[in-house]
Structure formats: structure tokens, C-alpha cells
Design an enzyme around this catalytic site. Structure first.
Site, mmCIF file in Angstrom:
data_model
loop_
_atom_site.group_PDB
_atom_site.id
_atom_site.type_symbol
_atom_site.label_atom_id
_atom_site.label_comp_id
_atom_site.label_asym_id
_atom_site.label_seq_id
_atom_site.Cartn_x
_atom_site.Cartn_y
_atom_site.Cartn_z
ATOM 1 N N SER A 120 0.824 -1.213 0.000
ATOM 2 C CA SER A 120 0.000 0.000 0.000
ATOM 3 C C SER A 120 0.855 1.258 0.000
ATOM 4 C CB SER A 120 -0.906 0.018 1.232
ATOM 5 O OG SER A 120 -0.126 0.024 2.422
ATOM 6 N N HIS A 141 -2.709 -3.643 -5.732
ATOM 7 C CA HIS A 141 -3.091 -3.205 -4.393
ATOM 8 C C HIS A 141 -4.595 -3.325 -4.172
ATOM 9 C CE1 HIS A 141 -3.609 0.253 -1.308
ATOM 10 N NE2 HIS A 141 -3.483 -0.902 -0.688
ATOM 11 N N GLU A 153 -5.826 -1.303 -7.355
ATOM 12 C CA GLU A 153 -4.879 -0.440 -8.057
ATOM 13 C C GLU A 153 -3.833 -1.312 -8.749
ATOM 14 O OE1 GLU A 153 -4.785 3.590 -5.349
ATOM 15 O OE2 GLU A 153 -3.688 1.846 -4.610
ATOM 16 N N ASN A 191 -4.575 6.226 -1.417
ATOM 17 C CA ASN A 191 -3.932 6.771 -0.219
ATOM 18 C C ASN A 191 -3.407 8.180 -0.453
ATOM 19 O OD1 ASN A 191 -4.362 4.717 1.652
ATOM 20 N ND2 ASN A 191 -2.615 3.536 0.932
#
Length: 503
Positions: A120, A141, A153, A191
Site C-alpha cells: 500500500s 493493491h 490499483e 492513499n
């Protein structure tokens, strides 16, 4: 490339189990490995129970549940991965450990086997640097819980072959997930984009503008988000989210937009990490969040007169219509009567700045956030300056709550609460687009599915008006002098050219 029929999953924790689950349900054979054989056994038992429950609910047939379990094989050594066309690692977030694993896997798997990391926060390029064939190394991800979070992702490292990412995107769709493509940059998409909500929410609290509960209530009931920043931080837990905040800030070389807050540093040190600890920004009694009661609504003064500043035509129109609807006397002169409540409707300014710029009586002036239309919101926000007298604050509170809609009263803040957080969300997403980390469409999809926002951040900017978001950011930068609020060139140029943020 060889069609993917068998995948290996290294790491039998929550993420590894989740990836194994969706792969097996999609008809793939899965070899699940962990350094602990007990962990693999526990993971298979957990999957058996999961599929049994799904069958009981009618979401799978009993036969399909049994077949899925049979497709998950326990691997006793890395050499068992030799038959896989794809190996996904879901182990500890340490670069050295991941590099060692990938180097070991290269000695086991075929040359056309894809090696994917579920990291991540670590660089895919850095992980691949340990490999002889970095072209086959990519990021994959997933989000926890994998089966419910329908986005993944696909991250291309600097040496990743495009066709490898293409193959994983196809596989993601086969497993029922939406793939979004990202360049190898800190935080990837989700993120990275999530910094707007969390770090700005913390900044609001650090400035003593409002309590944690007030910030959350405004973001839910005025801005329409499913959760506010502090509810979200309690859910993810600070032992997870704080290191991510620090990591992304440092990886972008102390970019002011991502500056963390000492609030989370202190709370993490004290063990107040969130829901799983029983206490975070909220106390949880028997798992239930305890929210402090809101202040009672004051009595509405008789014959209240209100003057609304015409400086912002859109804010003036919305505020005036609301005040007339609530039954107060609207004073329409170019200057306020001496006995009227004064309301300003700034975009990005605070009340103090508005009073100073417009030559108003500070004692009688409050701010009203008009970014969102009042007919849809379940909450309104009013703002006072240090000079606002209590009786005028209470009069504004009473009037704006007269129809039963909740009102949050906050201290002076450039951009209220919703304006500044939403503007940061849109601005950071704009900068992700400007850096070509992902396409505008993938940014919106990733954030909507990965963070549960009501709409993608670029679509949100278009909906609220990109020119309005730009105004808020410029005003906040001017008032605070903080470069964290400088507008993205993506946003600025599209406002200048009258274009959508999605183009």
C-alpha cells in the site's frame, strides 16, 4: 502472455485470505503459502466458514462453495509456486523483506510468471530492483476487506511491461473488481487522494475551530460524505493511518499539502488509536461510538432583523432566500441597520477577514457557509470571530435552526469546515491528474470505490464549480500564508479555460 489459471498468494493474513477468496470464486486455482503452516490452515478454515455463510445466505450454491474451497491448496514451501502464472505477495510492509521474497520467487517460477505486490505504500520500482526480470513485477493493491472493496490499483513500476499490468486488469475484472491504473508514486491513487480529508480535518481541529464530532457531523450532514475524517481515522486505526500520513509526507519531500498533525502523534503514543482499542477520537462502549450531545438551540429573539452582505452574489442569494423562508426580516439596504444581525457568506475567507475588508461591525457579524444548497443539506454551519458577541451568535443559531435543521457553530476559520476540506480533496485529486499518476476517470473511480466518497473528487469539483473551489483555495492561501493551499495547475488552468476537471 500465458492465460492466468493458477495464482500463488504469499501471506495468509486478512489480505492474503481475501485475495485467495475472490480468485477461487472466479474459478482460479490458488496456492496459499505462509511461513507459518498454522496460518495457512487457519486461513483455509476461515475461507470455509465464509463460503458456508455465503451459501446459507443464498449468495453461492453449496456446490460452488465447496468447489471454491477445493481450489485453494495449502502450499508448504515457495517451490510449490512453480506452477503459478501469477504470484501475489501480501506480507509485512518492509522493503527488504519483499525484495528477498521476490528474489527467491524468481528462482522458483517460470520466466513468464507475473510477480505482484499488494503493497500500500512501498515503491514497486524499488521492489523490482531486486529482480533479474523487473518487467514482470507490478503492484496489485487490494483494499480490506477484499471481497467487499471492489477496486484494485494496478501499479506500473518504471520497468514494468505494460502488457503485465494489462493482464492483471483483465484478471481483476474476472474476479469482479474494478482495476484502476497508477504510476509508481507515493500513495498511488487512493492513499494519495485520501490526504485531503484526513490531514485537513486534523488541521481544523488543531486550530481549535471545532471539535472532532462537529467536524464529522458537518462532513456527513452538510457535505454528504458517509463518514467524517475522525470517524474514518478511528475505523482504520492510528497505528495504520498515522505511519501512512508520515510516509507520504516524507516521500513527497515534505510537501505542505500532506503535512501530518501532532494530534495523531500524541494520540498514537497514548494508545488512543481507534475503534479496535475501544477509544480513539471517540469512546466506544460495547462497540458503539459515544457522541457528546450538541448544545441546545437558543431562544429566537422577537423581531430579528438580518442584513446579508452582497459581496458574494451566490452566497447572498442562498442566504437571503433561507432567511426569508425562516421568517426573519431581511434588511436589503447597501449597509446594515444598526440593530440588525450581519451575515457574511465568504468562500475561503474567515469572518475576521470579511469584517475587516468590508468595514462591518464585528460584534454583530457571523459567517454562514453557503457552498452547498440548503434544500439538500441536513446541517448548516455558522462561524463567529473572536469579536462576535454572544447574543448575536445565539440569535444566528436560533434563526438558522428554526426549521429543525441542525446547526453547528464554529470558531473563525478560513473556509469554514466543509469548504476547506472539500477544496483540499479536489485540489489533491487535481494534482494527481496533473502529475499523470492516473487518468481523471481512474482517479474518480478509485476514490469513489476505495474511500466511499459520494462522488469522485474531480466530479465533485465540477459539481460545486471549479471556479468556486479555486476561489476558496486562493482565499485560504492568502489568509493563512500557508503553501498547503496553493491551487493545482490542473485546477487553475481548467478554470481559466472553462474546462471540466475530468478533461
Amino acid at each position: 502472455m500465458t492465460e492466468i489459471q493458477t495464482i500463488g498468494v504469499v501471506g495468509a493474513g486478512a489480505m492474503g485470505r481475501g485475495i485467495a477468496q475472490i480468485a477461487a470464486q472466479a474459478g482460479l486455482r490458488v496456492r496459499l503459502y505462509d511461513t507459518s503452516a498454522d496460518a495457512v490452515a487457519a486461513a483455509r478454515e476461515s475461507l470455509r466458514q465464509t463460503w458456508e455463510k455465503l451459501a446459507q445466505k443464498g449468495k453461492l450454491t453449496t456446490a460452488d462453495a465447496q468447489a471454491a474451497l477445493e481450489r485453494v491448496e495449502s502450499a508448504t514451501a515457495l517451490t510449490d509456486m512453480s506452477v503459478c502464472q501469477l504470484v501475489v505477495e501480501a506480507i509485512v510492509e518492509r522493503l527488504d523483506v519483499k525484495r528477498d521474497l521476490f528474489a527467491a520467487l524468481e528462482g522458483v517460477v517460470s520466466e513468464d510468471c507475473i510477480l505482484a505486490s499488494n503493497t500500500s505504500s512501498l515503491s514497486i520500482t524499488a521492489i523490482a530492483a531486486a529482480c533479474k526480470h523487473p518487467r514482470r513485477v507490478v503492484g496489485y493493491h487490494f483494499f480490506n476487506p477484499v471481497a467487499l472493496m471492489k477496486v484494485v490499483e494496478v501499479i506500473d513500476g518504471l520497468r514494468s511491461a505494460p502488457e503485465v499490468g494489462d493482464a492483471l486488469a483483465v484478471l481483476a475484472r474476472r474476479m469482479g473488481h474494478t482495476p484502476v491504473r497508477a504510476k509508481d508514486m507515493p500513495g498511488f491513487i487512493v492513499n494519495h487522494a485520501g490526504r485531503g480529508m484526513n490531514t485537513e480535518g486534523l488541521r481544523v481541529a488543531q486550530e481549535a475551530v471545532a471539535t472532532f464530532a462537529q467536524v464529522d457531523a458537518v462532513m456527513r450532514e452538510q457535505a454528504g460524505f458517509r463518514m467524517g475524517p475522525f470517524e474514518l481515522l478511528d475505523l482504520t486505526a492510528l497505528d495504520v493511518s498515522h505511519p501512512v500520513m508520515e510516509s507520504i509526507y516524507r516521500q513527497f519531500f515534505d510537501e505542505p499539502r500532506f503535512r501530518p498533525s501532532p494530534i495523531t502523534t500524541v494520540r498514537l503514543a497514548g494508545g488512543l488509536i481507534g475503534r479496535k482499542a475501544g477509544e480513539g477520537f471517540y469512546v466506544y462502549a460495547d462497540g458503539q461510538k459515544q457522541v457528546p450531545p450538541e448544545a441546545p438551540v437558543p431562544a429566537l429573539p422577537e423581531g430579528l432583523k438580518v442584513w446579508v452582505s452582497p459581496k458574494h452574489p451566490e452566497g447572498y442569494a442562498r442566504a437571503s432566500a433561507l432567511i426569508e423562508k425562516l421568517g426573519a426580516t431581511l434588511v436589503t439596504g447597501s449597509t446594515p441597520d444598526a440593530d440588525a444581525l450581519i451575515i457574511v457568506t465568504p468562500f475561503g475567507d474567515d469572518v475576521s477577514t470579511s469584517v475587516s475588508a468590508q468595514g462591518l461591525n464585528a460584534a454583530r457579524t457571523v459567517g454562514l457557509d453557503t457552498l452547498y444548497a440548503f434544500d439538500a443539506a441536513k446541517r448548516r454551519t455558522i462561524m463567529v470571530s473572536p469579536a462576535t458577541e454572544e447574543k448575536w451568535r445565539d440569535a444566528a443559531h436560533a434563526l438558522l435552526a428554526a426549521d429543525g435543521v441542525a446547526v453547528t457553530v464554529i470558531e473563525d476559520s478560513p473556509g469554514f469546515i466543509a469548504q476547506r476540506i472539500v477544496a483540499m480533496i479536489v485540489n489533491i485529486a487535481s494534482d494527481i491528474a496533473q502529475q499523470q499518476i492516473a487518468t481523471p476517470e481512474d482517479i474518480d473511480q478509485a476514490v469513489t470505490l476505495g474511500l466511499g466518497y459520494p462522488v469522485g473528487p474531480l466530479s465533485l469539483g465540477d459539481k460545486l464549480g471549479a471556479e468556486r473551489i479555486l476561489e476558496i483555495l486562493k482565499s485560504m492561501q492568502r489568509v493563512t500564508g500557508d503553501p498547503r493551499y496553493r491551487p493545482s495547475l490542473w485546477l487553475q488552468r481548467r478554470v481559466q479555460l472553462g474546462m471540466s476537471l475530468l478533461k
